[in-house]
Design an enzyme around this catalytic site. Structure first.
Site, PDB file in Angstrom:
ATOM      1  N   SER A  60       0.704  -0.941   0.272  1.00 32.11           N
ATOM      2  CA  SER A  60      -0.280  -0.442   0.150  1.00 32.11           C
ATOM      3  C   SER A  60       0.695   0.980   0.063  1.00 32.11           C
ATOM      4  O   SER A  60       0.050   2.351  -0.303  1.00 32.11           O
ATOM      5  CB  SER A  60      -0.573   0.154   1.552  1.00 32.11           C
ATOM      6  OG  SER A  60       0.019  -0.198   2.134  1.00 32.11           O
ATOM      7  N   HIS A  70      -5.316  -4.134  -1.417  1.00 32.00           N
ATOM      8  CA  HIS A  70      -5.206  -2.857  -2.016  1.00 32.00           C
ATOM      9  C   HIS A  70      -5.474  -3.865  -3.347  1.00 32.00           C
ATOM     10  O   HIS A  70      -5.138  -2.368  -4.250  1.00 32.00           O
ATOM     11  CB  HIS A  70      -4.200  -2.147  -2.117  1.00 32.00           C
ATOM     12  CG  HIS A  70      -4.129  -1.670  -0.661  1.00 32.00           C
ATOM     13  ND1 HIS A  70      -4.206  -0.311  -0.517  1.00 32.00           N
ATOM     14  CD2 HIS A  70      -4.073  -1.528   0.946  1.00 32.00           C
ATOM     15  CE1 HIS A  70      -4.442   0.814   0.701  1.00 32.00           C
ATOM     16  NE2 HIS A  70      -4.277  -0.723   0.936  1.00 32.00           N
ATOM     17  N   LYS A  83     -12.685  -0.299   1.056  1.00 31.66           N
ATOM     18  CA  LYS A  83     -11.746  -0.161  -0.139  1.00 31.66           C
ATOM     19  C   LYS A  83     -12.394   0.450  -1.106  1.00 31.66           C
ATOM     20  O   LYS A  83     -13.280   0.654  -1.707  1.00 31.66           O
ATOM     21  CB  LYS A  83      -9.785  -0.464  -0.230  1.00 31.66           C
ATOM     22  CG  LYS A  83      -9.473  -0.201   0.940  1.00 31.66           C
ATOM     23  CD  LYS A  83      -7.464  -0.825   1.066  1.00 31.66           C
ATOM     24  CE  LYS A  83      -7.071  -0.187   2.522  1.00 31.66           C
ATOM     25  NZ  LYS A  83      -7.713  -0.654   3.641  1.00 31.66           N
TER      26      LYS A  83
END
Length: 395
Positions: free
Chosen positions: A182, A210, A241
């Site tokens: 990340s 991610h 996310k």
């Protein structure tokens, strides 16, 4: 006693601030999206994990409302005591189908998923071989486990092979890696990791937080990208996310592994189940992901354009294969000053510095979204160029 402890904390906090490492929270006065309100001013948001732009998606909001109408506000207990709802089982099935895995277990967050995955599965005779840049939740989860620990340099396959050789004396071996790291935005070389796992008789775990929704032609993560869908033993991930930006985590993978986690994973056994509204929205989100690839295509195009323009402007950007562009500044106070000046230009970004990244590696991490339009990207790039020249970062 607190008087002395209070003085200690005050001294530590003062030192953190003097070092330029103090973190101030900024207040958003709107829904999360490409455009947000901060202190009464409209800003373009380039520091959210809202990769597919779904955080304010009307369909997900409506699904969450319907979920609460049908199944209430909360579960009020843990699953093994009071059971779960049909919605929870449906979401688990949707996640398994999406990743091509055998079974899935839900958690309140991926931090809980990573915190609860190692200890139930591995013991002191086993080995965990972990990438040096893995997320803090993986590091904490490993600490809770009695397995022997091995660490290899980020995405360094020669070092991974050495650690696997050193771990051959152990009963079971598990290689653990982030799908996308990340802070840097690089994708793990899962094809090579899988080859080494086969060679040295090891299992593989990937945190897709991610990468899911971002990496791969249809956003199914690094296993899709490397044509390894369904072959990796353990995947963890989040709904916080790309997948709507709310709350909720999961572990998905081999049936027996998931079954053992249901028996012994402490965050699962001792934390409330996800709220019905979140679960219902999660179900709708995975349905949307299978209906169209429009959001992934736009995200990839946006990211390619932004990084190309930033490099052309002279910025030092880490190589990225995700929706993350790390603009390297190296100096912690500079990263904070740069971010503050960007906000004055109507661009919401954050400076990252120690201990979030190593000392001397301060940066601004720009996160691209499918919600961004070209004019948003151009405005952000123009602001970077203006502030970069003002602060002597670029010529």
């Amino acid at each position: 006693m607190y008087t002395n402890f209070q003085k200690y904390l005050q001294q530590e906090l003062t030192q953190i601030e003097a070092d330029g490492l103090y973190k101030n929270e900024r207040i958003i006065e709107s829904a999360q999206g490409a455009e947000i309100m901060v202190k009464g001013k409209k800003c373009l948001n380039f520091c959210a994990n809202n990769y597919l732009g779904l955080a304010d998606n009307p369909e997900l909001i409506e699904a969450a409302k319907e979920g609460m109408d049908m199944r209430g506000f909360g579960m009020a207990s843990v699953r093994f005591i009071c059971g779960c709802q049909d919605l929870h089982k449906k979401l688990e099935a949707k996640i398994s189908e999406f990743f091509g895995t055998e079974d899935t277990i839900l958690y309140a967050a991926c931090f809980d998923a990573n915190g609860g995955v190692f200890e139930p599965l591995l013991g002191q005779d086993d080995a965990i071989i972990s990438d040096s840049l893995n997320h803090a939740s993986i590091i904490d989860g490993v600490r809770l486990c009695k397995a022997q620990r091995f660490r290899y340099a980020n995405a360094d396959m020669a070092d991974l092979e050495k650690q696997l050789q050193d771990a051959q004396k152990c009963r079971f071996r598990l290689i653990v890696t982030d799908g996308v790291f990340s802070m840097d935005g690089n994708v793990c070389p899962l094809d090579k990791i899988y080859e080494l796992a086969q060679k040295y008789d090891a299992m593989v775990m990937v945190d897709e937080s991610h990468s899911a929704g971002v990496v791969g032609k249809t956003g199914r993560g690094v296993t899709e990208r490397y044509n390894l869908r369904g072959k990796v033993e353990i995947l963890t991930g989040t709904l916080g996310k790309a997948f709507g930006g709310a709350m909720g985590g999961f572990t998905t993978g081999r049936k027996e592994i998931i079954d053992m986690l249901r028996q012994r994973s402490r965050p699962y056994l001792f934390s409330n189940s996800m709220a019905p509204g979140l679960v219902a929205a999660g179900i709708r989100m995975f349905e949307m992901m299978t209906e169209t690839n429009e959001l992934q295509d736009k995200l990839h195009a946006n990211t390619d354009y932004f990084i190309k323009q930033m490099l052309a402007a002279g910025f030092d950007c880490k190589p990225s294969e995700s929706a993350i562009c790390a603009v390297m500044l190296y100096d912690a106070p500079l990263s904070q000053k740069f971010a503050a000046k960007m906000q004055e230009e109507g661009i919401f970004v954050t400076g990252f510095y120690y201990p979030v990244v190593p000392k001397g590696q301060a940066r601004i991490r720009v996160q691209i979204s499918a919600a961004h339009e070209k004019e948003h990207l151009d405005k952000c790039i123009a602001a970077f160029v203006k502030i970069g020249k003002e602060l002597g970062v670029i010529k």
